[in-house]
Motif scaffolding. Sequence first.
Motif, PDB file in Angstrom:
ATOM      1  N   LEU A 118       0.866  -1.175  -0.033  1.00 23.30           N
ATOM      2  CA  LEU A 118      -0.053   0.071  -0.004  1.00 23.30           C
ATOM      3  C   LEU A 118       0.848   1.303   0.065  1.00 23.30           C
ATOM      4  N   MET A 119       1.927   1.171   0.738  1.00 29.39           N
ATOM      5  CA  MET A 119       3.037   2.384   0.621  1.00 29.39           C
ATOM      6  C   MET A 119       3.539   2.553  -0.649  1.00 29.39           C
ATOM      7  N   SER A 120       3.790   1.608  -1.390  1.00 28.43           N
ATOM      8  CA  SER A 120       4.256   1.711  -2.889  1.00 28.43           C
ATOM      9  C   SER A 120       3.281   2.446  -3.708  1.00 28.43           C
ATOM     10  N   GLU A 121       2.011   2.054  -3.346  1.00 26.41           N
ATOM     11  CA  GLU A 121       0.747   2.664  -4.205  1.00 26.41           C
ATOM     12  C   GLU A 121       0.501   4.355  -3.849  1.00 26.41           C
ATOM     13  N   PHE A 122       0.886   4.556  -2.650  1.00 25.30           N
ATOM     14  CA  PHE A 122       0.889   6.038  -2.267  1.00 25.30           C
ATOM     15  C   PHE A 122       2.238   6.493  -2.988  1.00 25.30           C
ATOM     16  N   ARG A 123       3.238   5.878  -2.959  1.00 23.66           N
ATOM     17  CA  ARG A 123       4.481   6.658  -3.404  1.00 23.66           C
ATOM     18  C   ARG A 123       4.376   6.961  -4.979  1.00 23.66           C
ATOM     19  N   ARG A 124       3.659   5.890  -5.671  1.00 20.89           N
ATOM     20  CA  ARG A 124       2.999   6.256  -7.100  1.00 20.89           C
ATOM     21  C   ARG A 124       2.222   7.686  -7.318  1.00 20.89           C
ATOM     22  N   THR A 125       1.177   7.584  -6.328  1.00 22.85           N
ATOM     23  CA  THR A 125       0.661   8.810  -6.549  1.00 22.85           C
ATOM     24  C   THR A 125       0.950  10.120  -6.000  1.00 22.85           C
ATOM     25  N   ARG A 126       2.036   9.881  -5.130  1.00 18.72           N
ATOM     26  CA  ARG A 126       2.723  11.333  -4.602  1.00 18.72           C
ATOM     27  C   ARG A 126       3.723  11.599  -5.788  1.00 18.72           C
ATOM     28  N   GLN A 127       4.553  10.680  -6.169  1.00 16.27           N
ATOM     29  CA  GLN A 127       5.439  10.868  -7.372  1.00 16.27           C
ATOM     30  C   GLN A 127       4.713  11.848  -8.377  1.00 16.27           C
ATOM     31  N   THR A 128       3.686  11.284  -8.986  1.00 12.21           N
ATOM     32  CA  THR A 128       2.650  12.013  -9.918  1.00 12.21           C
ATOM     33  C   THR A 128       2.605  13.267  -9.484  1.00 12.21           C
ATOM     34  N   ILE A 129       1.946  13.638  -8.369  1.00  9.80           N
ATOM     35  CA  ILE A 129       1.744  15.104  -7.868  1.00  9.80           C
ATOM     36  C   ILE A 129       2.935  15.801  -7.830  1.00  9.80           C
ATOM     37  N   THR A 130       4.207  15.384  -7.329  1.00  6.71           N
ATOM     38  CA  THR A 130       5.451  16.439  -7.481  1.00  6.71           C
ATOM     39  C   THR A 130       5.853  16.436  -8.733  1.00  6.71           C
ATOM     40  N   ALA A 131       5.664  15.434  -9.649  1.00  7.92           N
ATOM     41  CA  ALA A 131       6.218  15.669 -10.851  1.00  7.92           C
ATOM     42  C   ALA A 131       5.433  16.824 -11.559  1.00  7.92           C
ATOM     43  N   LEU A 132       4.157  16.962 -11.431  1.00  6.35           N
ATOM     44  CA  LEU A 132       3.264  17.931 -11.792  1.00  6.35           C
ATOM     45  C   LEU A 132       3.811  19.236 -11.196  1.00  6.35           C
ATOM     46  N   LEU A 133       4.012  19.355 -10.321  1.00  7.78           N
ATOM     47  CA  LEU A 133       4.489  20.630  -9.086  1.00  7.78           C
ATOM     48  C   LEU A 133       5.747  20.989  -9.809  1.00  7.78           C
ATOM     49  N   ARG A 134       6.640  19.976  -9.924  1.00  6.34           N
ATOM     50  CA  ARG A 134       7.939  20.422 -10.464  1.00  6.34           C
ATOM     51  C   ARG A 134       7.890  20.973 -12.017  1.00  6.34           C
ATOM     52  N   ALA A 135       6.966  20.713 -12.657  1.00  6.70           N
ATOM     53  CA  ALA A 135       6.998  21.046 -14.056  1.00  6.70           C
ATOM     54  C   ALA A 135       6.401  22.525 -14.383  1.00  6.70           C
ATOM     55  N   LEU A 136       5.608  23.084 -12.933  1.00  3.50           N
ATOM     56  CA  LEU A 136       4.945  24.272 -13.228  1.00  3.50           C
ATOM     57  C   LEU A 136       6.009  25.632 -12.861  1.00  3.50           C
ATOM     58  N   PRO A 137       5.860  26.580 -13.573  1.00  2.20           N
ATOM     59  CA  PRO A 137       6.615  27.640 -13.288  1.00  2.20           C
ATOM     60  C   PRO A 137       5.725  28.257 -11.849  1.00  2.20           C
TER      61      PRO A 137
END
Length: 209
Positions: A118-137
């Motif tokens: 379950l922790m690995s599933e959360f890791r994937r969702t969180r990485q998706t979010i932080t990837a979006l945030l990193r891509a934004l000015p």
Amino acid sequence: MSTATTFIRVGDPVPAEQIETIQRLGNNSLIIRLMFTVNHLSRWLTPIHDDDRLDRALHRGEPTVKELVVALREYDKFIYPRMYLAANSPGADFDTLENPTISPVRERFDQHDTTVVLMSEFRRTRQTITALLRALPDAAWDLGGRSQKGVEGTIRSMAEALAIHDYRVLRAMDQTLDQTGAREGLAVIQKAHLDELLALTPDHVDLRD
């Protein structure tokens, strides 16, 4: 952080200083704090090989560590579509999005999966979010949407909401691990409390050359 035996409630008030700290963080620092949540879980939970330790509560009605990991995953699944919509269709109506729910089938999988899975599933969702945030000015963090019945506001305010939710859940998890004895036999570094770990997040990070 106190380890005294108390009834654990995820919804207990968040200290004002924690909210102020989150609001003071620069955008890059807020991303780091959100990423660090995955690291904190790994530090606390990966060394515990007996999953039964993570599926127990001290008092009836309290969340287990396993349930708290699911809570982190589900909140990310709620927030991400709203962030994505705000980034790609500023001003859009968030109420057009379906709220994620745990189906009976998903609930059965969660019951049988280990906490580490379950922790690995959360890791994937969180990485998706932080990837979006990193891509934004930085200017795009002010983009947002509207809602009459749920989370609304800017991408920045939703990122702060994630950090506040992380704090609530991690605080409850830290206390649960202590009170149920799940940390017995672990190394000191694997038992670091939340207040120590949060101090690792820098207030400001300048990524310019």
